[in-house]
Design a protein around this motif. Structure first.
Motif, mmCIF file in Angstrom:
data_model
loop_
_atom_site.group_PDB
_atom_site.id
_atom_site.type_symbol
_atom_site.label_atom_id
_atom_site.label_comp_id
_atom_site.label_asym_id
_atom_site.label_seq_id
_atom_site.Cartn_x
_atom_site.Cartn_y
_atom_site.Cartn_z
ATOM 1 N N LEU A 186 19.520 47.668 -56.513
ATOM 2 C CA LEU A 186 19.119 49.012 -56.968
ATOM 3 C C LEU A 186 18.777 49.054 -58.457
ATOM 4 N N ALA A 187 19.533 48.314 -59.251
ATOM 5 C CA ALA A 187 19.339 48.368 -60.704
ATOM 6 C C ALA A 187 17.976 47.825 -61.124
ATOM 7 N N TYR A 188 17.302 47.099 -60.232
ATOM 8 C CA TYR A 188 16.066 46.406 -60.609
ATOM 9 C C TYR A 188 14.801 47.179 -60.234
ATOM 10 N N TYR A 189 14.940 48.268 -59.468
ATOM 11 C CA TYR A 189 13.743 49.020 -59.076
ATOM 12 C C TYR A 189 13.278 49.901 -60.232
ATOM 13 N N PRO A 190 11.952 50.142 -60.309
ATOM 14 C CA PRO A 190 11.459 50.998 -61.403
ATOM 15 C C PRO A 190 12.118 52.380 -61.331
ATOM 16 N N ALA A 191 12.334 52.974 -62.501
ATOM 17 C CA ALA A 191 13.041 54.253 -62.567
ATOM 18 C C ALA A 191 12.308 55.340 -61.786
ATOM 19 N N ASP A 192 10.961 55.217 -61.700
ATOM 20 C CA ASP A 192 10.216 56.282 -61.012
ATOM 21 C C ASP A 192 10.016 56.001 -59.521
ATOM 22 N N ALA A 193 10.625 54.933 -59.000
ATOM 23 C CA ALA A 193 10.506 54.656 -57.551
ATOM 24 C C ALA A 193 11.475 55.566 -56.787
ATOM 25 N N THR A 194 11.067 55.942 -55.585
ATOM 26 C CA THR A 194 11.943 56.714 -54.693
ATOM 27 C C THR A 194 12.528 55.715 -53.699
ATOM 28 N N VAL A 195 13.845 55.549 -53.714
ATOM 29 C CA VAL A 195 14.438 54.448 -52.935
ATOM 30 C C VAL A 195 15.224 54.969 -51.732
ATOM 31 N N THR A 196 14.960 54.316 -50.584
ATOM 32 C CA THR A 196 15.708 54.563 -49.351
ATOM 33 C C THR A 196 16.349 53.235 -48.949
ATOM 34 N N GLY A 197 17.582 53.277 -48.481
ATOM 35 C CA GLY A 197 18.244 52.048 -48.038
ATOM 36 C C GLY A 197 18.790 52.217 -46.630
ATOM 37 N N ILE A 198 18.548 51.207 -45.797
ATOM 38 C CA ILE A 198 19.077 51.197 -44.427
ATOM 39 C C ILE A 198 20.072 50.051 -44.326
ATOM 40 N N GLU A 199 21.190 50.306 -43.678
ATOM 41 C CA GLU A 199 22.227 49.269 -43.596
ATOM 42 C C GLU A 199 23.062 49.483 -42.333
ATOM 43 N N LEU A 200 23.378 48.369 -41.686
ATOM 44 C CA LEU A 200 24.142 48.405 -40.434
ATOM 45 C C LEU A 200 25.627 48.679 -40.671
ATOM 46 N N SER A 201 26.155 48.154 -41.766
ATOM 47 C CA SER A 201 27.600 48.211 -41.985
ATOM 48 C C SER A 201 27.991 49.438 -42.822
ATOM 49 N N PRO A 202 28.777 50.358 -42.250
ATOM 50 C CA PRO A 202 29.214 51.518 -43.031
ATOM 51 C C PRO A 202 30.014 51.112 -44.275
ATOM 52 N N ALA A 203 30.778 50.017 -44.188
ATOM 53 C CA ALA A 203 31.610 49.616 -45.326
ATOM 54 C C ALA A 203 30.736 49.104 -46.480
ATOM 55 N N MET A 204 29.661 48.361 -46.155
ATOM 56 C CA MET A 204 28.726 47.912 -47.207
ATOM 57 C C MET A 204 28.025 49.140 -47.807
ATOM 58 N N LEU A 205 27.625 50.054 -46.924
ATOM 59 C CA LEU A 205 26.896 51.246 -47.360
ATOM 60 C C LEU A 205 27.749 52.122 -48.292
ATOM 61 N N ALA A 206 29.050 52.189 -48.021
ATOM 62 C CA ALA A 206 29.936 53.002 -48.873
ATOM 63 C C ALA A 206 29.919 52.464 -50.304
ATOM 64 N N ILE A 207 29.869 51.136 -50.444
ATOM 65 C CA ILE A 207 29.832 50.539 -51.796
ATOM 66 C C ILE A 207 28.461 50.800 -52.427
ATOM 67 N N ALA A 208 27.400 50.757 -51.604
ATOM 68 C CA ALA A 208 26.054 51.055 -52.132
ATOM 69 C C ALA A 208 26.005 52.496 -52.670
#
Ligand SMILES: C[S@@+](CC[C@H](N)C(=O)[O-])C[C@H]1O[C@@H](n2cnc3c(N)ncnc32)[C@H](O)[C@@H]1O
Length: 215
Positions: free
Chosen positions: A66-88
Motif C-alpha cells: 500500500l505504501a508504494y502506490y501513488p497518493a492519487d490512486a484509488t486502491v481496492t484490495g481483495i483477500e481470502l483470509s480475514p486475519a490478513m485483511l484485518a492487518i491490512a
C-alpha cells in the motif's frame, strides 16, 4: 484416518488456503520483511511506480504494497483470509489511506467487468490454487489497455537451485499450497495479455511482469 484428517481431506482448496493464511497472519509481516530485504528487494517499488488510477490488488495480504502506490490512486484490495485483511485495515489506517478492502476469492473476483486501470498481484500466484483462473478474472476486471503487474517467486534458471525448489515444494504444496517452481509468464500469455516488460532476478527465482489487456 482421524475425524480431523477426514475433514481436511474434504476441505476445498480455497478453504484450506484461508485456514493456512489465517494461521500465518500474526507472523507474516516479520517473516516477509526478511525476504523483502534478501530476495524480493525493489519489487514493491517496481510495482508501485507502474500502478495508476483505479488499482485493484488481488490477494493483498497485510497490505505491504500500500505504501508504494501513488497518493492519487484509488486502491481496492481483495483477500481470502480475514486475519490478513484485518492487518491490512490497520496498515491502511496507519498510512492514512482510504482503501476499499474486501474479503473475496481471486478466482471469483467480487468486482465488475472493466472496472480497474491496474491490477496488481504480488507474491500470491504461487499460492492461489488456480493461477490461470485468477489471471482470467484479472483480465475481466481490467479496462481495455489496463495494466497487469505481477511480482512473484518462480522456478530458478539454475538447475541445482530449481531441483532444490522442486524438492522443497514436495512438502510446501501439501502443507500450505505453496509452489516454488510455478511460472506465471506463460499463463499471462495464454490468458491473452500483451507483455510489455519482464525482469528476472536472484538466479531467475524472482520475476516481475508488466502486461496489458489488449484494447
Ligand atoms: C504470500 S501472501 C502475499 C500477500 C501480499 N500480496 C504481499 O505482497 O505481501 C499470499 C496471500 O494470498 C492470499 N490468497 C491465497 N489464495 C487466495 C485466493 N484464492 N484469493 C484471494 N487471496 C488468496 C493469502 O490469503 C495470502 O494473504
Amino acid at each position: 484416518m482421524t475425524s480431523s484428517g477426514k475433514a481436511r481431506a474434504r476441505e476445498t482448496l480455497a478453504a484450506r488456503q484461508q485456514r493456512v493464511w489465517d494461521k500465518s497472519a500474526p507472523s507474516y509481516d516479520k517473516q516477509i520483511a526478511f525476504f523483502e530485504k534478501t530476495w524480493f528487494g525493489g519489487g514493491r517499488e517496481w510495482v508501485g511506480e507502474r500502478a495508476h488510477s483505479r488499482v485493484l490488488e488481488v490477494a493483498i495480504g497485510t497490505g505491504r504494497s500500500l505504501a508504494y502506490y501513488p497518493a492519487d490512486a484509488t486502491v481496492t484490495g481483495i483477500e481470502l483470509s480475514p486475519a490478513m485483511l484485518a492487518i491490512a485495515r490497520q496498515r491502511a489506517a496507519g498510512l492514512g489511506r482510504d482503501v476499499d478492502l474486501r474479503e473475496g476469492d481471486a478466482e471469483h473476483l467480487p468486482c465488475g467487468d472493466a472496472s480497474f486501470d491496474t491490477v496488481v498481484c504480488a507474491l500470491s500466484l504461487c499460492t492461489i490454487p488456480s493461477p490461470a483462473a485468477a489471471l482470467g478474472e484479472m483480465k475481466r476486471v481490467l479496462v481495455p489497455g489496463g495494466r497487469l503487474l505481477l511480482l512473484d517467486h518462480i522456478g530458478s534458471t539454475w538447475p541445482p537451485v530449481y531441483a532444490a525448489q522442486w524438492l522443497l515444494e514436495r512438502i510446501t504444496i501439501r502443507a500450505a499450497g505453496e509452489h516454488f517452481t510455478r511460472r506465471q509468464l506463460p499463463l499471462v500469455h495464454a490468458a491473452g495479455f500483451q507483455v510489455v516488460e519482464t525482469e528476472r532476478h536472484k538466479a531467475g527465482t524472482v520475476e516481475r511482469v508488466h502486461a496489458v489487456k489488449p484494447a
